[in-house]
Design an enzyme around this catalytic site. Structure first.
Site, mmCIF file in Angstrom:
data_model
loop_
_atom_site.group_PDB
_atom_site.id
_atom_site.type_symbol
_atom_site.label_atom_id
_atom_site.label_comp_id
_atom_site.label_asym_id
_atom_site.label_seq_id
_atom_site.Cartn_x
_atom_site.Cartn_y
_atom_site.Cartn_z
ATOM 1 N N SER A 51 32.589 33.478 38.917
ATOM 2 C CA SER A 51 34.011 33.233 38.657
ATOM 3 C C SER A 51 34.231 32.068 37.702
ATOM 4 O O SER A 51 35.300 31.931 37.118
ATOM 5 C CB SER A 51 34.750 32.954 39.972
ATOM 6 O OG SER A 51 34.762 34.085 40.802
ATOM 7 N N GLY A 231 38.097 35.105 34.420
ATOM 8 C CA GLY A 231 38.989 35.600 33.377
ATOM 9 C C GLY A 231 40.326 36.131 33.875
ATOM 10 O O GLY A 231 40.674 36.038 35.053
ATOM 11 N N CYS A 257 39.962 37.301 45.561
ATOM 12 C CA CYS A 257 40.233 36.563 44.310
ATOM 13 C C CYS A 257 40.593 37.483 43.143
ATOM 14 O O CYS A 257 41.675 38.027 43.130
ATOM 15 C CB CYS A 257 39.078 35.619 44.012
ATOM 16 S SG CYS A 257 39.048 34.245 45.192
ATOM 17 N N LEU A 258 39.693 37.684 42.175
ATOM 18 C CA LEU A 258 40.027 38.577 41.069
ATOM 19 C C LEU A 258 40.312 39.978 41.599
ATOM 20 O O LEU A 258 41.206 40.669 41.104
ATOM 21 C CB LEU A 258 38.889 38.608 40.041
ATOM 22 C CG LEU A 258 39.144 39.407 38.752
ATOM 23 C CD1 LEU A 258 40.367 38.897 38.000
ATOM 24 C CD2 LEU A 258 37.921 39.362 37.849
ATOM 25 N N GLY A 301 42.089 30.531 38.368
ATOM 26 C CA GLY A 301 43.030 29.991 37.393
ATOM 27 C C GLY A 301 44.213 30.900 37.164
ATOM 28 O O GLY A 301 45.106 30.584 36.373
ATOM 29 N N PHE A 302 44.213 32.067 37.858
ATOM 30 C CA PHE A 302 45.326 33.015 37.791
ATOM 31 C C PHE A 302 45.822 33.274 39.206
ATOM 32 O O PHE A 302 45.091 33.077 40.181
ATOM 33 C CB PHE A 302 44.888 34.332 37.131
ATOM 34 C CG PHE A 302 44.613 34.216 35.666
ATOM 35 C CD1 PHE A 302 45.562 34.591 34.724
ATOM 36 C CD2 PHE A 302 43.395 33.729 35.213
ATOM 37 C CE1 PHE A 302 45.307 34.476 33.357
ATOM 38 C CE2 PHE A 302 43.126 33.599 33.855
ATOM 39 C CZ PHE A 302 44.093 33.977 32.929
ATOM 40 N N HIS A 343 38.038 32.291 49.208
ATOM 41 C CA HIS A 343 36.676 32.755 49.471
ATOM 42 C C HIS A 343 36.288 32.587 50.940
ATOM 43 O O HIS A 343 35.806 31.527 51.338
ATOM 44 C CB HIS A 343 35.679 31.993 48.587
ATOM 45 C CG HIS A 343 35.696 32.435 47.163
ATOM 46 N ND1 HIS A 343 34.933 33.480 46.708
ATOM 47 C CD2 HIS A 343 36.405 31.987 46.103
ATOM 48 C CE1 HIS A 343 35.160 33.658 45.415
ATOM 49 N NE2 HIS A 343 36.051 32.765 45.030
ATOM 50 N N GLU A 345 33.766 33.795 52.430
ATOM 51 C CA GLU A 345 32.315 33.678 52.576
ATOM 52 C C GLU A 345 31.823 32.240 52.395
ATOM 53 O O GLU A 345 30.713 31.888 52.809
ATOM 54 C CB GLU A 345 31.601 34.598 51.581
ATOM 55 C CG GLU A 345 31.446 34.073 50.179
ATOM 56 C CD GLU A 345 32.740 33.995 49.380
ATOM 57 O OE1 GLU A 345 32.768 33.312 48.342
ATOM 58 O OE2 GLU A 345 33.738 34.625 49.800
#
Length: 371
Positions: A51, A231, A257-258, A301-302, A343, A345
Protein backbone atom coordinates in the site's frame (compact mmCIF):
# COMPACT_ATOMS: atom_id res chain seq x y z
CA UNK A 1 32.83 3.67 10.36
CA UNK A 2 31.15 4.58 7.12
CA UNK A 3 28.31 6.50 8.73
CA UNK A 4 30.75 9.04 10.24
CA UNK A 5 31.42 10.74 6.90
CA UNK A 6 28.07 10.72 5.22
CA UNK A 7 27.07 12.77 2.21
CA UNK A 8 24.75 15.75 2.61
CA UNK A 9 21.19 15.20 1.38
CA UNK A 10 17.92 17.09 1.05
CA UNK A 11 14.17 16.62 1.02
CA UNK A 12 12.71 18.80 -1.73
CA UNK A 13 8.94 19.27 -1.70
CA UNK A 14 6.87 20.10 -4.77
CA UNK A 15 6.23 23.63 -3.48
CA UNK A 16 9.98 24.29 -3.31
CA UNK A 17 10.43 23.82 0.44
CA UNK A 18 13.72 22.14 1.40
CA UNK A 19 14.69 20.14 4.49
CA UNK A 20 18.28 19.07 5.04
CA UNK A 21 19.78 15.76 6.12
CA UNK A 22 22.47 13.18 5.40
CA UNK A 23 22.57 9.98 3.36
CA UNK A 24 22.23 6.77 5.35
CA UNK A 25 24.20 4.71 2.84
CA UNK A 26 23.12 4.59 -0.79
CA UNK A 27 23.46 7.83 -2.77
CA UNK A 28 21.26 9.20 -5.55
CA UNK A 29 17.72 10.55 -5.93
CA UNK A 30 14.30 9.05 -5.17
CA UNK A 31 10.87 10.44 -6.03
CA UNK A 32 7.41 9.90 -4.58
CA UNK A 33 4.58 11.38 -2.57
CA UNK A 34 5.79 12.34 0.88
CA UNK A 35 3.78 10.95 3.79
CA UNK A 36 4.36 10.06 7.43
CA UNK A 37 3.58 7.14 9.72
CA UNK A 38 3.18 7.68 13.47
CA UNK A 39 3.84 4.08 14.52
CA UNK A 40 6.51 3.61 17.20
CA UNK A 41 7.33 0.09 15.95
CA UNK A 42 6.77 -2.05 12.88
CA UNK A 43 9.02 -0.16 10.46
CA UNK A 44 9.94 -3.30 8.52
CA UNK A 45 6.28 -4.20 7.97
CA UNK A 46 5.60 -0.61 6.86
CA UNK A 47 8.47 -0.57 4.36
CA UNK A 48 7.29 -3.84 2.73
CA UNK A 49 3.56 -3.02 2.70
CA UNK A 50 2.44 -2.77 -0.98
CA UNK A 51 0.00 0.00 0.00
CA UNK A 52 3.02 2.30 0.42
CA UNK A 53 4.25 1.85 -3.14
CA UNK A 54 5.34 5.22 -4.55
CA UNK A 55 5.60 6.92 -1.15
CA UNK A 56 8.53 8.67 0.48
CA UNK A 57 8.04 7.58 4.07
CA UNK A 58 8.74 9.92 6.98
CA UNK A 59 9.08 8.02 10.26
CA UNK A 60 7.88 10.09 13.20
CA UNK A 61 9.60 7.85 15.77
CA UNK A 62 12.93 9.49 16.53
CA UNK A 63 14.92 6.23 16.33
CA UNK A 64 14.63 3.88 13.36
CA UNK A 65 16.69 0.71 12.97
CA UNK A 66 17.38 0.12 16.66
CA UNK A 67 15.83 -3.38 16.69
CA UNK A 68 17.19 -4.47 13.31
CA UNK A 69 15.22 -6.63 10.86
CA UNK A 70 13.90 -10.16 10.71
CA UNK A 71 13.32 -12.02 7.44
CA UNK A 72 9.88 -13.16 8.65
CA UNK A 73 8.58 -9.67 9.43
CA UNK A 74 7.68 -8.65 5.89
CA UNK A 75 4.37 -8.01 4.16
CA UNK A 76 5.62 -8.68 0.62
CA UNK A 77 8.67 -9.95 -1.21
CA UNK A 78 10.53 -6.60 -1.20
CA UNK A 79 10.57 -3.03 0.10
CA UNK A 80 7.72 -1.07 -1.48
CA UNK A 81 8.31 2.50 -0.27
CA UNK A 82 10.13 4.81 -2.70
CA UNK A 83 12.48 6.21 -0.05
CA UNK A 84 12.92 6.71 3.69
CA UNK A 85 13.28 9.89 5.76
CA UNK A 86 14.21 9.67 9.45
CA UNK A 87 15.61 11.72 12.32
CA UNK A 88 18.07 9.25 13.90
CA UNK A 89 19.12 6.14 11.99
CA UNK A 90 20.50 3.30 14.13
CA UNK A 91 23.26 1.39 12.38
CA UNK A 92 23.65 -0.90 15.39
CA UNK A 93 20.72 -2.95 16.66
CA UNK A 94 19.83 -4.97 19.73
CA UNK A 95 17.25 -7.77 19.50
CA UNK A 96 17.62 -11.52 19.79
CA UNK A 97 15.16 -12.19 16.95
CA UNK A 98 16.89 -9.85 14.47
CA UNK A 99 18.93 -11.47 11.71
CA UNK A 100 20.37 -8.31 10.12
CA UNK A 101 20.62 -4.55 10.48
CA UNK A 102 18.17 -2.17 8.87
CA UNK A 103 21.04 -0.71 6.85
CA UNK A 104 21.80 -4.14 5.35
CA UNK A 105 18.09 -4.61 4.64
CA UNK A 106 17.88 -1.25 2.84
CA UNK A 107 21.04 -1.93 0.83
CA UNK A 108 19.78 -5.38 -0.16
CA UNK A 109 16.61 -3.73 -1.48
CA UNK A 110 18.51 -0.83 -3.08
CA UNK A 111 16.55 1.79 -1.15
CA UNK A 112 17.67 5.39 -0.69
CA UNK A 113 17.29 6.67 2.87
CA UNK A 114 18.31 9.93 4.54
CA UNK A 115 18.59 10.80 8.22
CA UNK A 116 19.31 13.82 10.43
CA UNK A 117 16.19 15.48 9.02
CA UNK A 118 14.05 17.65 11.30
CA UNK A 119 11.15 15.23 10.99
CA UNK A 120 9.04 17.12 13.53
CA UNK A 121 9.14 20.19 11.32
CA UNK A 122 8.59 18.13 8.16
CA UNK A 123 5.57 16.29 9.56
CA UNK A 124 4.12 19.55 10.85
CA UNK A 125 4.55 21.03 7.37
CA UNK A 126 2.75 18.08 5.75
CA UNK A 127 -0.08 18.35 8.28
CA UNK A 128 -0.50 22.04 7.44
CA UNK A 129 0.03 21.90 3.68
CA UNK A 130 -1.02 18.36 2.76
CA UNK A 131 0.74 15.40 1.20
CA UNK A 132 2.56 16.32 -1.99
CA UNK A 133 5.18 14.98 -4.37
CA UNK A 134 8.76 15.25 -3.18
CA UNK A 135 12.23 13.90 -3.70
CA UNK A 136 15.18 12.96 -1.53
CA UNK A 137 18.62 13.34 -3.02
CA UNK A 138 22.33 13.44 -2.35
CA UNK A 139 22.88 15.19 -5.70
CA UNK A 140 22.32 18.66 -4.30
CA UNK A 141 24.60 20.82 -6.48
CA UNK A 142 21.84 21.68 -8.98
CA UNK A 143 18.58 22.37 -7.16
CA UNK A 144 16.93 23.82 -10.27
CA UNK A 145 17.50 20.53 -12.13
CA UNK A 146 15.99 18.60 -9.22
CA UNK A 147 12.94 20.87 -9.28
CA UNK A 148 12.45 20.18 -13.00
CA UNK A 149 12.75 16.44 -12.43
CA UNK A 150 10.27 16.61 -9.55
CA UNK A 151 7.77 18.59 -11.64
CA UNK A 152 7.64 15.68 -14.09
CA UNK A 153 6.53 13.15 -11.43
CA UNK A 154 2.83 12.26 -11.83
CA UNK A 155 0.43 13.29 -9.07
CA UNK A 156 -0.99 10.54 -6.83
CA UNK A 157 -4.50 11.77 -7.56
CA UNK A 158 -5.67 9.67 -10.52
CA UNK A 159 -2.63 7.39 -10.38
CA UNK A 160 -3.19 3.63 -10.80
CA UNK A 161 -0.54 1.70 -8.87
CA UNK A 162 -2.17 -1.65 -8.12
CA UNK A 163 -0.73 -3.13 -11.31
CA UNK A 164 2.77 -2.29 -10.05
CA UNK A 165 2.47 -4.50 -6.96
CA UNK A 166 -0.05 -7.17 -7.94
CA UNK A 167 0.88 -10.76 -8.72
CA UNK A 168 1.37 -11.49 -12.42
CA UNK A 169 -0.11 -14.98 -12.21
CA UNK A 170 -2.63 -16.61 -9.85
CA UNK A 171 -1.20 -18.53 -6.91
CA UNK A 172 -2.49 -20.46 -3.90
CA UNK A 173 -1.98 -19.81 -0.19
CA UNK A 174 -2.82 -22.13 2.69
CA UNK A 175 -3.94 -25.72 3.09
CA UNK A 176 -5.49 -27.30 -0.05
CA UNK A 177 -7.66 -29.46 2.23
CA UNK A 178 -9.12 -26.49 4.11
CA UNK A 179 -12.89 -26.27 4.57
CA UNK A 180 -13.37 -22.97 2.75
CA UNK A 181 -12.15 -21.67 -0.61
CA UNK A 182 -11.62 -17.93 -1.11
CA UNK A 183 -10.78 -16.01 -4.27
CA UNK A 184 -8.70 -12.93 -3.41
CA UNK A 185 -8.11 -10.01 -5.77
CA UNK A 186 -4.54 -8.84 -5.28
CA UNK A 187 -4.46 -5.06 -5.64
CA UNK A 188 -1.60 -4.88 -3.13
CA UNK A 189 -2.28 -7.66 -0.65
CA UNK A 190 -0.30 -8.03 2.59
CA UNK A 191 0.98 -11.48 3.54
CA UNK A 192 -0.52 -11.24 7.00
CA UNK A 193 -4.03 -10.91 5.54
CA UNK A 194 -3.58 -14.18 3.66
CA UNK A 195 -2.16 -15.71 6.84
CA UNK A 196 -5.25 -14.69 8.82
CA UNK A 197 -7.56 -16.23 6.23
CA UNK A 198 -5.54 -19.44 6.12
CA UNK A 199 -5.58 -19.68 9.93
CA UNK A 200 -9.39 -19.75 9.71
CA UNK A 201 -9.48 -22.94 7.67
CA UNK A 202 -9.49 -21.20 4.28
CA UNK A 203 -7.56 -22.04 1.12
CA UNK A 204 -6.94 -18.86 -0.86
CA UNK A 205 -6.41 -18.44 -4.58
CA UNK A 206 -4.85 -15.03 -5.24
CA UNK A 207 -5.61 -13.35 -8.58
CA UNK A 208 -3.98 -10.44 -10.45
CA UNK A 209 -5.45 -6.95 -10.09
CA UNK A 210 -7.32 -7.14 -13.43
CA UNK A 211 -8.92 -10.56 -12.96
CA UNK A 212 -12.55 -10.82 -14.05
CA UNK A 213 -15.40 -12.27 -12.06
CA UNK A 214 -15.53 -15.26 -14.40
CA UNK A 215 -11.84 -15.96 -13.77
CA UNK A 216 -12.20 -15.65 -10.01
CA UNK A 217 -15.34 -17.80 -9.88
CA UNK A 218 -14.08 -20.56 -12.19
CA UNK A 219 -12.71 -22.69 -9.34
CA UNK A 220 -16.01 -22.32 -7.44
CA UNK A 221 -14.87 -20.41 -4.32
CA UNK A 222 -17.04 -19.99 -1.23
CA UNK A 223 -16.16 -16.32 -0.79
CA UNK A 224 -14.33 -13.37 -2.32
CA UNK A 225 -11.82 -10.91 -0.89
CA UNK A 226 -10.61 -7.52 -2.23
CA UNK A 227 -7.24 -6.54 -0.80
CA UNK A 228 -5.53 -3.38 0.34
CA UNK A 229 -3.22 -1.60 -2.09
CA UNK A 230 -1.67 1.68 -3.28
CA UNK A 231 -2.83 4.57 -5.42
CA UNK A 232 -6.16 6.02 -6.49
CA UNK A 233 -9.06 3.53 -6.58
CA UNK A 234 -10.97 5.26 -9.39
CA UNK A 235 -8.76 4.03 -12.28
CA UNK A 236 -9.32 0.39 -11.23
CA UNK A 237 -12.18 -0.12 -13.68
CA UNK A 238 -11.83 -3.90 -13.93
CA UNK A 239 -11.68 -4.36 -10.16
CA UNK A 240 -14.80 -2.20 -9.79
CA UNK A 241 -16.59 -4.27 -12.43
CA UNK A 242 -15.52 -7.49 -10.73
CA UNK A 243 -16.86 -6.21 -7.40
CA UNK A 244 -20.17 -5.32 -9.08
CA UNK A 245 -20.53 -8.88 -10.39
CA UNK A 246 -19.73 -10.43 -7.01
CA UNK A 247 -22.29 -8.15 -5.34
CA UNK A 248 -24.92 -8.79 -8.04
CA UNK A 249 -24.62 -12.52 -7.41
CA UNK A 250 -24.86 -11.95 -3.63
CA UNK A 251 -21.69 -13.88 -2.87
CA UNK A 252 -19.75 -13.39 0.40
CA UNK A 253 -17.43 -10.41 -0.12
CA UNK A 254 -14.97 -8.68 2.23
CA UNK A 255 -12.78 -5.70 1.36
CA UNK A 256 -9.94 -3.99 3.22
CA UNK A 257 -8.68 -0.43 2.50
CA UNK A 258 -8.30 -0.13 -1.29
CA UNK A 259 -10.71 -3.06 -1.55
CA UNK A 260 -13.14 -1.10 0.64
CA UNK A 261 -12.87 1.86 -1.74
CA UNK A 262 -13.43 -0.37 -4.78
CA UNK A 263 -16.60 -1.76 -3.19
CA UNK A 264 -17.76 1.81 -2.54
CA UNK A 265 -17.19 2.76 -6.18
CA UNK A 266 -19.06 -0.38 -7.26
CA UNK A 267 -22.02 1.02 -5.30
CA UNK A 268 -21.82 4.47 -6.86
CA UNK A 269 -20.12 6.00 -3.80
CA UNK A 270 -17.35 8.39 -4.79
CA UNK A 271 -13.85 8.54 -3.34
CA UNK A 272 -11.49 11.47 -2.77
CA UNK A 273 -7.85 12.15 -2.01
CA UNK A 274 -7.36 13.09 1.62
CA UNK A 275 -5.36 16.11 2.79
CA UNK A 276 -2.57 13.99 4.27
CA UNK A 277 -4.15 10.60 4.90
CA UNK A 278 -4.21 8.21 7.86
CA UNK A 279 -1.00 6.29 8.56
CA UNK A 280 -0.25 4.87 11.98
CA UNK A 281 -1.11 2.20 14.54
CA UNK A 282 -3.17 4.20 17.04
CA UNK A 283 -6.19 5.35 15.03
CA UNK A 284 -9.45 5.24 17.07
CA UNK A 285 -12.46 3.75 15.32
CA UNK A 286 -16.00 3.28 16.66
CA UNK A 287 -18.06 0.27 15.66
CA UNK A 288 -21.55 1.76 15.27
CA UNK A 289 -23.18 -1.68 15.44
CA UNK A 290 -21.70 -2.72 18.80
CA UNK A 291 -20.84 0.71 20.20
CA UNK A 292 -17.31 -0.48 20.97
CA UNK A 293 -14.11 1.40 20.22
CA UNK A 294 -11.16 -0.12 18.37
CA UNK A 295 -7.52 0.95 18.20
CA UNK A 296 -6.58 0.33 14.58
CA UNK A 297 -3.71 0.32 12.13
CA UNK A 298 -4.37 2.54 9.12
CA UNK A 299 -2.58 3.35 5.90
CA UNK A 300 -4.52 5.20 3.24
CA UNK A 301 -4.43 8.48 1.36
CA UNK A 302 -7.91 8.13 -0.16
CA UNK A 303 -11.32 7.75 1.49
CA UNK A 304 -14.93 7.24 0.50
CA UNK A 305 -17.43 10.09 0.46
CA UNK A 306 -19.50 9.97 3.64
CA UNK A 307 -22.43 11.93 2.19
CA UNK A 308 -22.65 9.51 -0.73
CA UNK A 309 -22.60 6.55 1.65
CA UNK A 310 -25.25 8.03 3.93
CA UNK A 311 -27.57 8.76 1.00
CA UNK A 312 -27.15 5.31 -0.57
CA UNK A 313 -30.21 3.19 0.37
CA UNK A 314 -28.29 -0.07 -0.10
CA UNK A 315 -25.39 0.79 2.25
CA UNK A 316 -25.04 1.14 6.01
CA UNK A 317 -22.01 2.83 7.62
CA UNK A 318 -20.74 0.46 10.33
CA UNK A 319 -17.53 2.15 11.52
CA UNK A 320 -16.33 5.77 11.79
CA UNK A 321 -12.90 7.24 12.46
CA UNK A 322 -13.21 9.18 15.72
CA UNK A 323 -10.56 11.78 14.81
CA UNK A 324 -12.27 13.16 11.71
CA UNK A 325 -15.54 11.22 11.30
CA UNK A 326 -14.50 9.68 7.99
CA UNK A 327 -16.08 6.37 7.03
CA UNK A 328 -14.06 3.47 8.44
CA UNK A 329 -16.41 0.64 7.52
CA UNK A 330 -19.68 -0.20 5.77
CA UNK A 331 -21.91 -3.09 4.83
CA UNK A 332 -24.62 -3.66 2.26
CA UNK A 333 -28.12 -4.04 3.68
CA UNK A 334 -29.38 -6.72 1.29
CA UNK A 335 -26.13 -8.29 0.04
CA UNK A 336 -23.46 -10.43 1.68
CA UNK A 337 -20.82 -7.71 1.53
CA UNK A 338 -18.88 -5.61 4.03
CA UNK A 339 -15.60 -3.68 4.13
CA UNK A 340 -13.35 -1.57 6.36
CA UNK A 341 -10.88 1.26 5.84
CA UNK A 342 -8.23 -0.11 8.19
CA UNK A 343 -6.08 -3.18 8.79
CA UNK A 344 -7.55 -5.81 11.16
CA UNK A 345 -4.60 -8.13 10.47
CA UNK A 346 -2.12 -5.61 11.93
CA UNK A 347 -3.60 -5.95 15.45
CA UNK A 348 -2.25 -2.85 17.21
CA UNK A 349 -5.09 -3.09 19.75
CA UNK A 350 -3.73 -5.81 19.84
CA UNK A 351 -6.85 -7.80 18.83
CA UNK A 352 -9.57 -5.17 18.68
CA UNK A 353 -10.41 -5.75 15.01
CA UNK A 354 -9.49 -9.37 14.40
CA UNK A 355 -13.19 -10.31 14.65
CA UNK A 356 -13.68 -9.02 11.10
CA UNK A 357 -11.97 -12.10 9.66
CA UNK A 358 -14.25 -14.29 11.80
CA UNK A 359 -17.29 -12.39 10.50
CA UNK A 360 -16.19 -13.04 6.93
CA UNK A 361 -15.73 -16.76 7.56
CA UNK A 362 -19.10 -16.91 9.34
CA UNK A 363 -20.73 -15.24 6.34
CA UNK A 364 -19.19 -17.90 4.11
CA UNK A 365 -20.20 -20.69 6.51
CA UNK A 366 -23.82 -19.47 6.67
CA UNK A 367 -23.98 -19.20 2.89
CA UNK A 368 -22.73 -22.78 2.50
CA UNK A 369 -25.35 -24.02 4.97
CA UNK A 370 -28.13 -22.21 3.11
CA UNK A 371 -26.95 -23.68 -0.18
Amino acid sequence: MKYQSRKKAIVLLADGTIFYGKAVGKEGTAFGEVCFNTGMTGYQEIFTDPSYFGQLMVATNAHIGNYGTNSEEVESDSIKIAGLIVKNFSYEFSRDLADSSLQDFLEKNNLLAISDVDTRALVSYIRDNGAMNALISTDIDDIDLLKKQLAAVPDMNGLELASKVSTKEPYFYGNPNATYKISALDIGVKKNILRNLAERDAYVKVFPYNATFDEMSEWNPDGYFLSNGPGDPEPLSQAIETAKEIIKNDLPLFGICLGHQVIALANGISTYKMHHGHRGINHPVKNLITGKGEITSQNHGFAINREDAESNPDVEITHVHLNDNTVAGMRMKSKNCFSVQYHPEASPGPNDSIYLFDEFINNIKNTKVEA
